[in-house]
Design a protein around this motif. Sequence first.
Motif, PDB file in Angstrom:
ATOM      1  N   GLY A   1     -40.840  17.479 -36.883  1.00 43.78           N
ATOM      2  CA  GLY A   1     -40.988  18.713 -36.119  1.00 43.78           C
ATOM      3  C   GLY A   1     -39.657  19.141 -35.516  1.00 43.78           C
ATOM      4  O   GLY A   1     -39.289  20.321 -35.582  1.00 43.78           O
ATOM      5  N   ILE A   2     -38.973  18.167 -34.925  1.00 40.79           N
ATOM      6  CA  ILE A   2     -37.662  18.500 -34.334  1.00 40.79           C
ATOM      7  C   ILE A   2     -36.751  19.072 -35.417  1.00 40.79           C
ATOM      8  O   ILE A   2     -36.070  20.098 -35.224  1.00 40.79           O
ATOM      9  N   ALA A   3     -36.736  18.383 -36.584  1.00 42.22           N
ATOM     10  CA  ALA A   3     -35.846  18.814 -37.663  1.00 42.22           C
ATOM     11  C   ALA A   3     -36.177  20.238 -38.094  1.00 42.22           C
ATOM     12  O   ALA A   3     -35.295  21.103 -38.207  1.00 42.22           O
ATOM     13  N   ILE A   4     -37.494  20.518 -38.303  1.00 36.06           N
ATOM     14  CA  ILE A   4     -37.888  21.854 -38.750  1.00 36.06           C
ATOM     15  C   ILE A   4     -37.511  22.885 -37.697  1.00 36.06           C
ATOM     16  O   ILE A   4     -36.900  23.925 -37.983  1.00 36.06           O
ATOM     17  N   GLY A   5     -37.865  22.573 -36.451  1.00 40.56           N
ATOM     18  CA  GLY A   5     -37.582  23.511 -35.383  1.00 40.56           C
ATOM     19  C   GLY A   5     -36.098  23.817 -35.292  1.00 40.56           C
ATOM     20  O   GLY A   5     -35.694  24.983 -35.214  1.00 40.56           O
TER      21      GLY A   5
ATOM     22  N   TYR B   1     -39.419  26.374 -28.226  1.00 39.92           N
ATOM     23  CA  TYR B   1     -39.787  26.544 -29.636  1.00 39.92           C
ATOM     24  C   TYR B   1     -39.700  25.209 -30.371  1.00 39.92           C
ATOM     25  O   TYR B   1     -40.640  24.794 -31.053  1.00 39.92           O
ATOM     26  N   VAL B   2     -38.559  24.535 -30.203  1.00 36.54           N
ATOM     27  CA  VAL B   2     -38.384  23.241 -30.868  1.00 36.54           C
ATOM     28  C   VAL B   2     -39.375  22.220 -30.305  1.00 36.54           C
ATOM     29  O   VAL B   2     -39.971  21.442 -31.053  1.00 36.54           O
ATOM     30  N   ALA B   3     -39.565  22.256 -28.989  1.00 39.60           N
ATOM     31  CA  ALA B   3     -40.471  21.289 -28.370  1.00 39.60           C
ATOM     32  C   ALA B   3     -41.887  21.449 -28.908  1.00 39.60           C
ATOM     33  O   ALA B   3     -42.581  20.465 -29.168  1.00 39.60           O
ATOM     34  N   LEU B   4     -42.316  22.690 -29.108  1.00 43.12           N
ATOM     35  CA  LEU B   4     -43.652  22.913 -29.653  1.00 43.12           C
ATOM     36  C   LEU B   4     -43.766  22.355 -31.059  1.00 43.12           C
ATOM     37  O   LEU B   4     -44.756  21.719 -31.412  1.00 43.12           O
ATOM     38  N   TRP B   5     -42.739  22.586 -31.859  1.00 41.81           N
ATOM     39  CA  TRP B   5     -42.732  22.017 -33.217  1.00 41.81           C
ATOM     40  C   TRP B   5     -42.832  20.504 -33.163  1.00 41.81           C
ATOM     41  O   TRP B   5     -43.459  19.881 -34.012  1.00 41.81           O
ATOM     42  N   CYS B   6     -42.204  19.915 -32.178  1.00 43.65           N
ATOM     43  CA  CYS B   6     -42.197  18.447 -32.087  1.00 43.65           C
ATOM     44  C   CYS B   6     -43.538  17.925 -31.569  1.00 43.65           C
ATOM     45  O   CYS B   6     -44.131  17.023 -32.146  1.00 43.65           O
ATOM     46  N   GLY B   7     -44.016  18.499 -30.480  1.00 45.60           N
ATOM     47  CA  GLY B   7     -45.153  17.899 -29.785  1.00 45.60           C
ATOM     48  C   GLY B   7     -46.509  18.214 -30.387  1.00 45.60           C
ATOM     49  O   GLY B   7     -47.339  17.318 -30.547  1.00 45.60           O
ATOM     50  N   ILE B   8     -46.754  19.485 -30.733  1.00 43.85           N
ATOM     51  CA  ILE B   8     -48.115  19.878 -31.083  1.00 43.85           C
ATOM     52  C   ILE B   8     -48.654  19.176 -32.325  1.00 43.85           C
ATOM     53  O   ILE B   8     -49.736  18.578 -32.275  1.00 43.85           O
ATOM     54  N   PRO B   9     -47.914  19.172 -33.463  1.00 38.92           N
ATOM     55  CA  PRO B   9     -48.489  18.476 -34.630  1.00 38.92           C
ATOM     56  C   PRO B   9     -48.732  17.001 -34.350  1.00 38.92           C
ATOM     57  O   PRO B   9     -49.797  16.466 -34.704  1.00 38.92           O
ATOM     58  N   ALA B  10     -47.775  16.355 -33.671  1.00 32.23           N
ATOM     59  CA  ALA B  10     -47.918  14.927 -33.421  1.00 32.23           C
ATOM     60  C   ALA B  10     -49.147  14.641 -32.571  1.00 32.23           C
ATOM     61  O   ALA B  10     -49.952  13.756 -32.881  1.00 32.23           O
ATOM     62  N   LEU B  11     -49.325  15.420 -31.504  1.00 29.90           N
ATOM     63  CA  LEU B  11     -50.462  15.165 -30.615  1.00 29.90           C
ATOM     64  C   LEU B  11     -51.781  15.477 -31.313  1.00 29.90           C
ATOM     65  O   LEU B  11     -52.771  14.745 -31.148  1.00 29.90           O
TER      66      LEU B  11
END
Lengths: 436, 460
Positions: B143-147, B46-56
């Motif tokens: 993203g990490i922070a939000i997740g 869940y956290v990883a998706l928040w981190c990776g998807i918007p950035a990519l």
Amino acid sequence: MTELVVEKRERVAAAPRDQQKHLKRRYAAERRFRAYGLTAIVLAVTFLAVLLFSIVSKGYSAFWLHEVALDITFSADVIDPEGTRDPAALSKANYAQLVRESLFERFPEVTDRGDRRALINIVSSGADLTLRRIVLDEPEVIGRTRAVWVKTSDDVDTFLKGLLSRDLPESERRVKDREIEWIDALEADGRIRSAFDTTFFTSGDSREPEQAGIWGAVVGSFYTLVVTLTLSFPVAVLAAIYLEEFAPKNRLTDIIEVNINNLAAVPSIVFGLLGLAVFLSFFGLPRSAPLVGGMVLALMTLPTIIIAARAALKAVPPSIREGALAIGASRVQVVTHHVLPLAMPGILTGTIIGMAQALGETAPLLMIGMVAFIVDIPGGITDPATVLPVQIFLWADSPERAFVAKTSAAIMVLLVFLVLMNAIAVFLRKRFERRW
Amino acid sequence: MPYFVLVTAILLLTSLSFYSGRNGALTMARGNLRRLHSLPSYYGAYVALWCGIPALLVLIAWTAVQPHVAEWIVIGSLPPEAQALPEGRLRLLVNDIENLASGNITRAEPDSVVMEGAAALRQVHLIGNWAMVAVACALAAAGIAIGRSQLSPDLKARNAVERVMTVVMVLASLIAILTTVGIVLSLLFEAIRFFTFVSPIEFLFGTHWSPQIALREDQAGSSGAFGAVPIFAGTLLITAIAMLVAVPTGLLAAIYMADYASHRFRAVAKPLLEILAGIPTVVYGFFAALTVAPFVRGAGEAIGLDVSSESALAAGLVMGVMIIPFVSSLSDDVINAVPQSLRDASYGLGATKSETIKNVVLPAALPGIVGAIMLAISRAIGETMIVVMAAGLSANLTANPLEAVTTVTVQIVTLLVGDQEFDSPKTLAAFALGLVLFLVTLTLNVIALYVVRKYREQYD
């Protein structure tokens, strides 16, 4: 139909000897038909044998190259007149002059300008690079004389391999009488040998057949396939899982399915047109780059992998899914934990076969400019590059006689790669395939 | 390469955030996983998706947009007299600037306008790249922070992750449709531009093809001719020759394999035929041009025929051999799908094997075989390398297989390789030919697939 019936009635009424004859005819027809079938297969296999034999017989000689030993005087005046031994200065020296002087010394009787030029042409025009490498590796050679093996030019090499007959009239021969005289003299001295051609495997393209190699194309093919694999494999597996495991039966999935089947049969050159119009013109990606080549090939192999992956997923029995669902796994968990691992060997087999297809593909890459003459080995996915099949295409177009052998040799290398990939696929299938 | 580093960095951050999320979940669980709604790794994902998807996503969008924005800024920064240039000259100027900025060779010695433009462009790209790095990294961190801030034992992490996965899977399936749409649109768009130069009637029914466009207006033969009938005729001729080779051979081979061959023979012969299918077409082309064509020519001369060195016969023969395994494996499937009971019934009436095949199996398998042949035809029409290497370039309108003819694919390749002026009818003609090729093969495929599917259902 009525005729047949009438005929049959007559037959029944006929004497037994007639029947025997009729039976014989039918059996003869049977044997003939059988022979047709066998002939068809034999024809196809014969063609395959002729094709492979023709390629190998033309190409095997390209792995060897004749070299000639020249007594090179590494004169300091030419190489390093200032005596600094600075590598930058050493690499700029006129080594071609050393080659020339050595040849003139060996054949002092040759004085005419035209003859001298012909004499120089016995040796490859890349001979100076060999000398430069020696001097840069061991500068102490400067000032001494040493016998150095350098490559012969492509025409001389073709002649020495016996591919150019001495009996031809001189006007039709690329190697003239006086050149043959010199070659014979050198050969009598034991100054000519045949050596394994490492250049063929280590260098890029060249206009001179004896200096041309496939390494640039192999690296280009590698980068292209890496791009293709990283794009097509995840997308294809995800699409296959969705269509096979999750998709509801509706219009959209029907359209997707028909689409995939059609894409698998679209001519590859159309994908090249797509790449040219969309990736190059619209998105402005670099021409001739493995990045774009890989993207085009990824779109092309996508249907192949999706179809293979769906077949592999379908082969996993429903009992596995039901068992996992029964102990409380979610549908995604059923797929990721149970179905996908079991289907993986089949998916990988399909992927390797798709990659082998992509490795042999030429036409779409012509469209996106991977046909340029590129000497340098590409260093990344955005550098201009060419690939192995395109290199074969380019060499096949070259007029020099020696490129025929080079082309065949490159084809042999390509076929070896393809055989390897298919062997891995067969191995995977044999080793890991499970039948329920 | 900085691009590569950036992507790697984001992926690294993503995997780090996975562990961070999972550890967060484990802490929340305080030793009892039942307190959590989902398994700990789902919180990580869940956290990883928040981190990776918007950035990519931002990364991809940024890369697509940046060149256009940079170009626009640079044009704006050019001196007014340069901006006042007509559209075509301005394009050339911008091209020069871009070439100089990326270190390529320019058309001519760069003047001061180009030099300054290139410097400005490089500056814009530098700023843009660093901005991209900053934005992407900031998004990943945010993203990490939000997740992490949303982590709680009640968070339905699994459902959220699975929803994202389903969306990704749907998107992956849509790429197939997108590809088709892309093909149709790009071909249509360029073909329509071509038809503003040349009328479709002339293109489809004209009998003279010479796509050379003169450099000067007053040059002789300055208007190219774009009547594609000779090309279509050439394609048909070569395809017909190929089919004459492939259909009987492939069909007979398939019949023999299915109904006569012993198990051991099958085990040897089938892979051999598959090898024939796996050989790259460029190899066939080389073989056709270097071995078969001279052979055909020599054989023709021996019996007193005048054979062109790029005869349609040589290309068609080799293409036919290439298609044999395709026909045979498709027909093999179809023949095997005919139920054994039909055969048994025929044998029971006293028919021999060949009679059974001819009178029972083949009629029953006919729709499938027709489908296979249609797929093979579509393949022959679209085949490129063999004809590029072994067939001719000049568009002769002839039915004589000993003469050189040209095909649609050969013309597409010759029109597009090398020359890249995108606005001339010459290059656009390739797209019109491509459109015809696509439509014809598509029609053949759709009908063939429909027939084959319909037929399969009949015996299932």
